[in-house]
Structures are given as structure tokens and as C-alpha cells.
Design an enzyme around this catalytic site. Structure first.
Site, PDB file in Angstrom:
ATOM      1  N   ASP A   1       0.758  -1.159  -0.020  1.00 48.34           N
ATOM      2  CA  ASP A   1       0.198  -0.124  -0.223  1.00 48.34           C
ATOM      3  C   ASP A   1       0.835   1.325   0.080  1.00 48.34           C
ATOM      4  O   ASP A   1       2.151   1.304   0.445  1.00 48.34           O
ATOM      5  CB  ASP A   1      -0.971   0.229   1.297  1.00 48.34           C
ATOM      6  CG  ASP A   1      -2.201   1.100   1.009  1.00 48.34           C
ATOM      7  OD1 ASP A   1      -2.217   1.809   0.047  1.00 48.34           O
ATOM      8  OD2 ASP A   1      -3.024   0.839   1.754  1.00 48.34           O
TER       9      ASP A   1
HETATM   10  C1  BGC Z   1      -5.105   3.351   0.117  1.00 50.34           C
HETATM   11  C2  BGC Z   1      -5.092   2.585  -0.970  1.00 50.34           C
HETATM   12  C3  BGC Z   1      -4.874   3.357  -2.270  1.00 50.34           C
HETATM   13  C4  BGC Z   1      -3.373   3.748  -2.332  1.00 50.34           C
HETATM   14  C5  BGC Z   1      -3.423   4.728  -3.685  1.00 50.34           C
HETATM   15  C6  BGC Z   1      -3.744   4.157   0.101  1.00 50.34           C
HETATM   16  O1  BGC Z   1      -3.688   5.380   1.062  1.00 50.34           O
HETATM   17  O2  BGC Z   1      -4.932   2.671   1.319  1.00 50.34           O
HETATM   18  O3  BGC Z   1      -6.216   1.737  -1.143  1.00 50.34           O
HETATM   19  O4  BGC Z   1      -5.046   2.326  -3.623  1.00 50.34           O
HETATM   20  O5  BGC Z   1      -3.523   4.864  -1.225  1.00 50.34           O
HETATM   21  O6  BGC Z   1      -4.104   5.712  -3.719  1.00 50.34           O
END
Ligand code: BGC
Length: 761
Positions: free
Chosen positions: A232
């Protein structure tokens, strides 16, 4: 592409560099090796693509993405219980990605809704792992059929936003297996996602991004995942440990800092080149999978996808209550109250936020139709305080009308990625509005726009309630069609609505203390808890009404007796006995026999949505495999089907079980048991195989002769004596027996008992 050849020609620096992103949304190209960069974008319910013109490092959530179509969020689509619909949505998104040159859509998000307070529940499917994993699987198959990757997320146990970057989810092995891993398992095994996104949090102390148990042992070795694990955004803690544990790609990258760590570790010998090569190969395969099948001429039709978004919402919205008031009579004068009727809340905040190219509200959808509608704002969206002027205007509109339809729900600020809710209430100005309108108008329908359950203190007094969830940019058309009976509601709740927050099983342990969140409720999540305790809920899991009526008949099981491990086929006939075509969700729950490990009173093990014309009957068939009967045995570290009589339940919700039939399961494989001085008599007593060896011990312990006659007059009363014996350890015979046994003699008896047991297994 010959991956091995390319890897052999790459320098250590090139390899390390490929294992992190170029920026927020791109991987890196490898110059001279014909490895291009590829782009990834959020999702999951629309495209959140950064415009090509913006070429700088973003900060989370601060850019304006390209205009796109916002489909209903997962909280809504899960309520469709419709795999074909999810698949269609996936295919549509896959096509949009091909057309926009986005290789990978960052979703679906399958985390379990442990608490109604989780700020990101609107993006998640369900409190039930089967429903979550099936809906995700159908979506993944749809997206990937267009040769676009998904990144199923957030692996693992990211069930809250509070301290999500550092908290440790403290979860026992059985709960992880039955609930939290299970939400990913089916989708990973059946739909084979090309990538998985690991979560920010820790699991039992160890970061998800460096947790080999989950990233490699379970995900790859057990479930057969063969794609890329990406972090993530910013979830990497220790890059080298992460790589060794199975984390291939760091997103969005760390300006080369962690790449240098990888290089140093390989040079020092603390990380093998083989491990790095494996990660590089997986990344190359993913890039190749996309680029080799790139469809440069793919086109997408925003208007057509807007229509589809409305259709999906129509099949997802849940009619919670209907005292005969719905569908509305088009000739009535209708007061339409509430800002959401004009500007609906149709999506949640954070990384899934889509820049919708247009939004159709209920009022937009009603335009040009010959209805007598009187609109009133009712409340302000930017504050919770009462606005008496707005309420008075709404009450006046309600007075002048035959029916009042109040659009209520949670304003944006109430739920979002990044923080959790602190309560389950609607804003005060909305609750008061509903109460005031009820004083002058008995015919009230409430239409809700929210990403997770709310308390409804007025539920008994209103005549109709529609749960639209966050229904995407065309929610207005769906609402119009459903309210006026142009479509028949067919969504079912993918989560329980407790009466009040305190009823939720995680209440005492959410969001945890400091950095620890103890999942003390174990497997008793959602209806598994409420139903086992027989508690009142506001609306149960699986609940949803229709404008027609269904009748079930002819429940059949392929066998009444099976062996553990054998499959079972269940079929049931469903008839639409009403006058309107509709879709019913057949829900199959399995209730395990009592005794043994504590288990929920029943669990969803199958479901099927079936479309029926008025008067039509269809047979619905559901195949159950052995997992439908199994629990995770912590001692075996494996699934186990306990022998006994299981009940197959067919229901219209977890609280509306209509038909049941029993199947008896014979278990031939016994679980391993080590008999010690501390094994209780009761654990061995029911089994005739032990009788001969155990009998002398029992006689000595109970002071009885072989014919069960008490030897002394001070023998205990019979019930107490038998119960006492059941829970007494074998060593008790040394102290309470008649001096016949010492530890050595007892050890010989235990050895014989163990031999008998092992022979039988
Ligand atoms: C979120 C993800 C997301 C990623 C990119 C993160 O903060 O938890 O679900 O895909 O950011 O935006």
C-alpha cells in the site's frame, strides 16, 4: 518475453530500481531492455487516473483525476448479491482502463466490516467473508478478462482507519483463517488476481509488508498466487525484510532510499540475489501481461457507462421497510425533502474518490415526468446544527402533500478513508427533521445515502425505508425507478444493522488502545454474533424486501449422510407468486452440531440470485464443498469437519430461515491427541475402545467396584460424582484414588491409552 534472459542481463542497480515505483502511479522502465513503465490507478469503483499532463510526485489525494464514471461503491454493489452484475462492472472498468492505458486498477478492497465505525466500510463489501470473496472474485474476473490487472487489497486485517499505518491487529489463528483471510482466499484461488496490495498495519506485531506467513506461506504456497505483491502507498517499513518476505514492489517508491538498502543487502549477502531476481521476474511478467495484450484502439462510452452505473445501483439498493406505502403513487402530491435529493452523496472520500463526469440526482431523474413534487432542503449539509427555517419549510411542504419522501444520510465529512466514525448516528439536524415531519405527515419514506449502518430512532414510525448506500453518479435514476415501481428492489443487506452501536461485538475493542487492537470477539463478527446471541437487530444480514413475493418449496439434499470431505448438492424451488417480475436472493446457511468448539449458530455458505417473471418457478442449485462444514482447528493447523448432524438452512435473511434439512456427517479422520496425566477422564470416556484400560482407573478414582457399586458409604451423590469425573484429570487418581497408582503406574496406563488412540486414527 524471456524473463530469465532479461534478468541475467540486468545490473544489481537496475533490478533493485525495478522493485519500486517511478512516482505515485508508474512503475519504472528499464532502458535498453524494452521494459516500459506501466501506470496503475485507483479504483475500485471507477477510474481515478492522474492526467498525463501532471508529471510531478503527488501528495496523497491532492490531484484532480481525469473525468470518469463513478459506479456504486462496494457497500452498495455487495448488496446486489449478484456475481454476474459484478462481473459486468469489472469488464466495463477493464475496458475503460484499456482505453486510458491504465494497466492495473487498485482494488477491489475486501476487508471485513468488523465495526460499523470503520471510516472505509463504504469501500468494503461485507461482514461475511463468503459474500466479500465471491463479489470480489466476480469483479476480478471481469476486469482481468480485458487483460487489465487488479490489486486486491488491503492484505491483511486492515479493518479500521485509526492508526492504520502502525496499529497491530491482534488476531488468533482461527479467526484469521475463518474470517479475515477467508475474505481474500476464494477470490485469490478462483479469480487469480495479477497483483495483491499488502496493508499498512501490523498483524500480531509484524508489519503486513514484511510478514512472510501471509505474503508467501499462505498467499503463494497455499493459495497458489503467482503475481506481484505491491505495498500500500507508503506501507514499507523495512524494505529488505519485506522483499525477503515476498513483497515485490514498493509503491510509490522512496526516492531511491530503499532501492539502495536492497543493493547494500545483496552486496553484504544478507539478501540473496535469487530473492531479488524472483521479485524482478514477477514484476516483468506483470508488465508483459499488460503490454503484450494492450488494446490501443479500445474506446469507452461515458454515457453508456453512466447508464450501467444506474442499473447496477438499481439492482443493489435495499428496501428495508415497506408498510404498503411503496411503490409511490405517481398521482399523489409528494414532498421531496432533503439536500441529498438534489445533490446526492454517491461516493466516499479518499483514494477511491472519482471525478464524476456528471451526476444524476433524484430531482434530475424526475424532470420531465408528470409528478407533483414539492421540494424542500430540510437541512444544511455543511453543519449539524438545526436550522429551524429549513425545518419549517420542509414541514409545510409535507403538510401540503400526500406523502413525504425524506432524503437523509451521512454527509462527506462523516465517513472517509483516513479516520473512523465515533458514533453511528445521523446528523442531529436530519433526525430532528424526520421527527418534525412525522408530526404532520403519517406517510413518510426515508431514502438513505450512507456507506455504513446508522441508528434509526424513527424506524418504527416511518412507513418505508430505502437504503441506497453510496450509489454512484447515477443514483438518482435508480432511486426514481425504485420509488415509482419502475424497477423492483432486489438488494439484500451485506451487513447487519445493529439497534445501537454498543450492540456491535467489537464495541469494547474498537479502535483499540495505543497501537494494539485486540479482535476479542474472534469469529463472532456481525450476524455470527447477533444471531448466536439471539439479539434484536434493527435489520439483519441478508434482509431486503421486494414489490413481489417469493415462495420456496422442494428443498432437496443430494444425500442425507456424507463423509467429511464429501461435497453436497442442495436444491430448492423458488416461485414468484406476486404480480411483478423480480429477483430473489436465495441464501444458504449451515448450522454446525452443538458441542465441540464454540461456533456461530449458522454461517452463510452459499447464495444465488435468481430472476423470476410473475408466476415463474426456477430451481436453484448450490454446491457445498467440505469447507462449508469446516472450522479451523488450531491444534491441527488445518480445516476440520467435526462429525455430527448439520442443518442446511434456506432463508430470506439470516433471521428469516424458511426451510431446513439435516445432513449427517461422518468423520473418519480423528484429530491427533496426546494423552497426558492432565487429559480429562471425560475426553476418553465416551469411546468404547478405551473402556477396558480406563475402567480400573475410574473404579479407583470413584471408589466403586467393577459393578459400579460404591465401596464406601461416604460416596458422593451420583450426579456430582459423574460430572466431577468428566472434568477430572487422569492424575487425580493418585490423590483421590485408593492408593493403587503412582506416577509410574499411571504412565503405563497412559501409554496403552495412547496406543489405542493412535491405532484408531
Ligand atoms: C490506500 C489504497 C490506495 C492507495 C493509492 C492508500 O492510501 O490505502 O487503497 O490504493 O492509497 O491511492
Amino acid at each position: 518475453m524471456d524473463y530469465k534472459k532479461i534478468i541475467a542481463s540486468m545490473t544489481l542497480e537496475e533490478k533493485a530500481s525495478l522493485c519500486s515505483g517511478r512516482d505515485f502511479w508508474h512503475t519504472k522502465e528499464v532502458k535498453g531492455k524494452k521494459i516500459p513503465e506501466i501506470m496503475v490507478s485507483d479504483g475500485p469503483h471507477g477510474l481515478r487516473k492522474r492526467p498525463e499532463s501532471q508529471d510531478h510526485q503527488d501528495h496523497l489525494g491532492t490531484f484532480e483525476s481525469v473525468k470518469a464514471v463513478c459506479f456504486p461503491a462496494a457497500c452498495a454493489t455487495a448488496a446486489s448479491f449478484d456475481r454476474a452484475l459484478m462481473n459486468k462492472m469489472g469488464k466495463t472498468l477493464g475496458n475503460e482502463c484499456q482505453s486510458e492505458n491504465v494497466s492495473t486498477i487498485l482494488g477491489p478492497a475486501v476487508n471485513i466490516k468488523r465495526s460499523p465505525l470503520c471510516g472505509r466500510n463504504f469501500e468494503y463489501f461485507s461482514e461475511d467473508p463468503l459474500l466479500a470473496t465471491e463479489m470480489a472474485g466476480a469483479y476480478i474476473k471481469g476486469v482481468q478478462s480485458k487483460n487489465i490487472a487488479v490489486s486486491i487489497k488491503h492484505f491483511l486485517a486492515n479493518n479500521q482507519e485509526t492508526r492504520r499505518l502502525t496499529e497491530s491487529a491482534e488476531i488468533d489463528e482461527r479467526t484469521l483463517r475463518e474470517i479475515y483471510l477467508a475474505a481474500f482466499e476464494g477470490a485469490v484461488k478462483n479469480a487469480k488476481p495479477w497483483t495483491v496490495m499488502c496493508s499498512y498495519n501490523r498483524i500480531n506485531g509484524l508489519h503486513a509488508s514484511e510478514n512472510k506467513t501471509y505474503l508467501t506461506d499462505i498467499l503463494r504456497d497455499e493459495w497458489g498466487f503467482d503475481g506481484v505483491v505491491m505495498s500500500d502507498w507508503g506501507a514499507v517499513n523495512d524494505r529488505v525484510k519485506g522483499l525477503a518476505a515476498g513483497l515485490d514492489l514498493e509503491m510509490p517508491g522512496s526516492y531511491g532510499v530503499n532501492d539502495r538498502e536492497i543493493i547494500a543487502a545483496v552486496e553484504k549477502g544478507s539478501l540473496s540475489m535469487k530473492t531479488l531476481d524472483t521479485a524482478v521476474e514477477r514484476i516483468l511478467r506483470w508488465v508483459d501481461r499488460y503490454t503484450s495484450k494492450r488494446q490501443k484502439d479500445a474506446k469507452w462510452d461515458k454515457e453508456a457507462d453512466h447508464e450501467l452505473a444506474g442499473k447496477i445501483e438499481e439492482e443493489s439498493a435495499v428496501l428495508l421497510k415497506n408498510d404498503g406505502i411503496l411503490p409511490l403513487d405517481g398521482n399523489d402530491t409528494i414532498a421531496v425533502i432533503g439536500r441529498f435529493a438534489k445533490s446526492p452523496r454517491y461516493q466516499g472520500g479518499g483514494s477511491s474518490h472519482i471525478n464524476a463526469f456528471k451526476v444524476t440526482s433524484f430531482m434530475d431523474a424526475s424532470k420531465g415526468k408528470s409528478h407533483d413534487l414539492i421540494y424542500a432542503d430540510g437541512y444544511a449539509l455543511d453543519r449539524e446544527e438545526l436550522d429551524r427555517t429549513l425545518i419549517t419549510k420542509a414541514v409545510n411542504a409535507a403538510k401540503k402533500s400526500d406523502v413525504a419522501v425524506i432524503f437523509a444520510g451521512l454527509p462527506d465529512i462523516f465517513e472517509s478513508e483516513g479516520y473512523d466514525r465515533t458514533h453511528m448516528r445521523l446528523p442531529e439536524n436530519q433526525n430532528v427533521l424526520i421527527e418534525e415531519v412525522l408530526k404532520v405527515q403519517p406517510n413518510v419514506v426515508v431514502v438513505l445515502h450512507n456507506g455504513s449502518p446508522v441508528e434509526m430512532p424513527w424506524a418504527d414510525q416511518v412507513k418505508g425505508i430505502f437504503e441506497m448506500y453510496l450509489g454512484g453518479q447515477n443514483v438518482g435514476s435508480a432511486t426514481y425507478n425504485l420509488l415509482f415501481g419502475k424497477a423492483n428492489p432486489c438488494g439484500r443487506l451485506p451487513e447487519s444493522f445493529p439497534v445501537k452501536l454498543q450492540d456491535n461485538p467489537s464495541y469494547m475493542h474498537f479502535p483499540g488502545y495505543r497501537d494494539k487492537v485486540v479482535y476479542a470477539e474472534g469469529v463472532f463478527v456481525g450476524y455470527r454474533y447477533y444471531d448466536t446471541k439471539g439479539m434484536d437487530v434493527l435489520f439483519p444480514f441478508g434482509h431486503g424486501l421486494s414489490y413481489t413475493t417469493y415462495r420456496y418449496s422442494n428443498l432437496k439434499l443430494s444425500k442425507r449422510k456424507i463423509k467429511a470431505g464429501d461435497p453436497l448438492t442442495v436444491s430448492v424451488d423458488v416461485t414468484n407468486i406476486g404480480r411483478m417480475a423480480g429477483k430473489e436472493v436465495v441464501q444458504l446457511y449451515v448450522a454446525a452440531p452443538e458441542g465441540g468448539v464454540p461456533r456461530p449458530v449458522h454461517e452463510l455458505r452459499g447464495f444465488e440470485k435468481v430472476s423470476l417473471r410473475a408466476g415463474e418457478t426456477k430451481t436453484v442449485t448450490i454446491e457445498l464443498d467440505s469447507r462449508a462444514f469446516a472450522y479451523w482447528d488450531k491444534e491441527l493447523h488445518d480445516w476440520r469437519v467435526a462429525p455430527g448432524d448439520y442443518t442446511i438452512e434456506i432463508g430470506a435473511s439470516s433471521r428469516d430461515i424458511l426451510y431446513t434439512k439435516k445432513v449427517s456427517i461422518e468423520s473418519y479422520a480423528k484429530r491427533p491427541m496426546t494423552i497426558t496425566e492432565n487429559t480429562c477422564f471425560g475426553d476418553l470416556m465416551g469411546d468404547p475402545a478405551f473402556e477396558e484400560v480406563l475402567r480400573p482407573l475410574i473404579c479407583s478414582y470413584m471408589h466403586i467396584d467393577k459393578k459400579d457399586k460404591p465401596k464406601t458409604s461416604d460416596a458422593m451423590n451420583e450426579k456430582m460424582a459423574t460430572e466431577g469425573l468428566r472434568f477430572a484429570p487422569l492424575r487425580g487418581v493418585i490423590c483421590f484414588g485408593e492408593g493403587d497408582y503412582d506416577h509410574e503406574k499411571l504412565a503405563r496406563v497412559i501409554k496403552s491409552l495412547q496406543e489405542i488412540y493412535d491405532k484408531k486414527r
